[in-house]
Design an enzyme around this catalytic site. Structure first.
Site, PDB file in Angstrom:
ATOM      1  N   ARG A  57       2.878   8.729   3.858  1.00  0.00           N
ATOM      2  CA  ARG A  57       2.691   8.085   5.480  1.00  0.00           C
ATOM      3  C   ARG A  57       4.073   8.668   5.233  1.00  0.00           C
ATOM      4  O   ARG A  57       4.740   8.004   6.718  1.00  0.00           O
ATOM      5  CB  ARG A  57       2.763   5.739   4.018  1.00  0.00           C
ATOM      6  CG  ARG A  57       0.934   6.315   4.731  1.00  0.00           C
ATOM      7  CD  ARG A  57       1.275   4.710   4.118  1.00  0.00           C
ATOM      8  NE  ARG A  57       1.956   4.720   2.247  1.00  0.00           N
ATOM      9  CZ  ARG A  57       0.943   4.638   1.539  1.00  0.00           C
ATOM     10  NH1 ARG A  57       0.170   5.297   1.034  1.00  0.00           N
ATOM     11  NH2 ARG A  57       1.425   4.086   0.462  1.00  0.00           N
ATOM     12  N   GLU A 110       4.536   2.469  -9.434  1.00  0.00           N
ATOM     13  CA  GLU A 110       4.365   1.053 -10.007  1.00  0.00           C
ATOM     14  C   GLU A 110       2.416   0.968 -10.770  1.00  0.00           C
ATOM     15  O   GLU A 110       1.966   0.126 -11.126  1.00  0.00           O
ATOM     16  CB  GLU A 110       4.184   0.196  -9.015  1.00  0.00           C
ATOM     17  CG  GLU A 110       3.688   0.082  -7.395  1.00  0.00           C
ATOM     18  CD  GLU A 110       3.900   1.535  -6.505  1.00  0.00           C
ATOM     19  OE1 GLU A 110       5.195   0.909  -5.580  1.00  0.00           O
ATOM     20  OE2 GLU A 110       5.152   1.920  -6.890  1.00  0.00           O
TER      21      GLU A 110
END
Length: 182
Positions: free
Chosen positions: A63, A100
């Site tokens: 992205r 994460e």
């Protein structure tokens, strides 16, 4: 009406429990469906960096490529692609990092930067900071320096922007979300 940060938040979709339960994913794809929102984001970064003294833009897979390429084009700067493992065809430098969600490997072409280059590293969001910290390590291994880390979104509660600051890397984000914010 001028688009502001509050309006920018309205074009970023919150997707609960993706990619795993308990995670609130921030989806920027609706931003690309709004020419006005995309122009606001691009123009905001262009205005911030138009007179800044750096030589390259480094964009994170995938992205980060979307906005990073627009900014590189508009500022007439070379674009360096930081990719997920196995996506680059020539000699690469690799750096492992924690996300994460687990562990990952970031790669860059070994000849992308030279000593003395200065790089604005760019991603769509700063969460734990792992991707941008790995990119910064790769930049430094090539003899270049990190000018700043930029993102559309910061998730400050996950500590990434603080980790980048601790590493001596200034950060800039257009907006921030609390973890539980809809």
């Amino acid at each position: 009406m001028i688009l502001n940060q509050l309006d920018l938040k309205s074009v970023i979709r919150a997707v609960p429990d993706f990619p795993k339960p308990g995670v609130m994913f921030r989806d920027i794809t609706p931003l690309f469906q709004s020419p006005r929102a995309l122009r606001f984001v691009a123009d905001s970064f262009i205005q911030r960096y138009v007179e800044a003294d750096f030589s390259h833009i480094g964009a994170m897979d995938a992205r980060g490529f979307l906005i990073g390429s627009i900014i590189a084009y508009e500022l007439n700067k070379p674009l360096v692609l930081f990719r997920k493992q196995g996506k680059l065809p020539a000699d690469v430098l690799a750096q492992g990092y924690q996300t994460e969600y687990g562990e990952a490997l970031l790669e860059v072409h070994a000849d992308s930067l030279c000593e003395g280059d200065s790089v604005l590293i760019f991603d769509d969001l700063i969460a734990t900071g792992g991707t941008l910290l790995a990119a910064a390590q790769l930049v430094r291994r090539m003899g270049a320096k990190v000018f700043e880390a930029a993102s559309i979104i910061d998730l400050p509660e996950l500590g990434g922007s603080a980790k980048l600051a601790d590493a001596g890397i200034p950060t800039y984000s257009l907006t921030a979300f609390a973890l539980d914010e809809q």
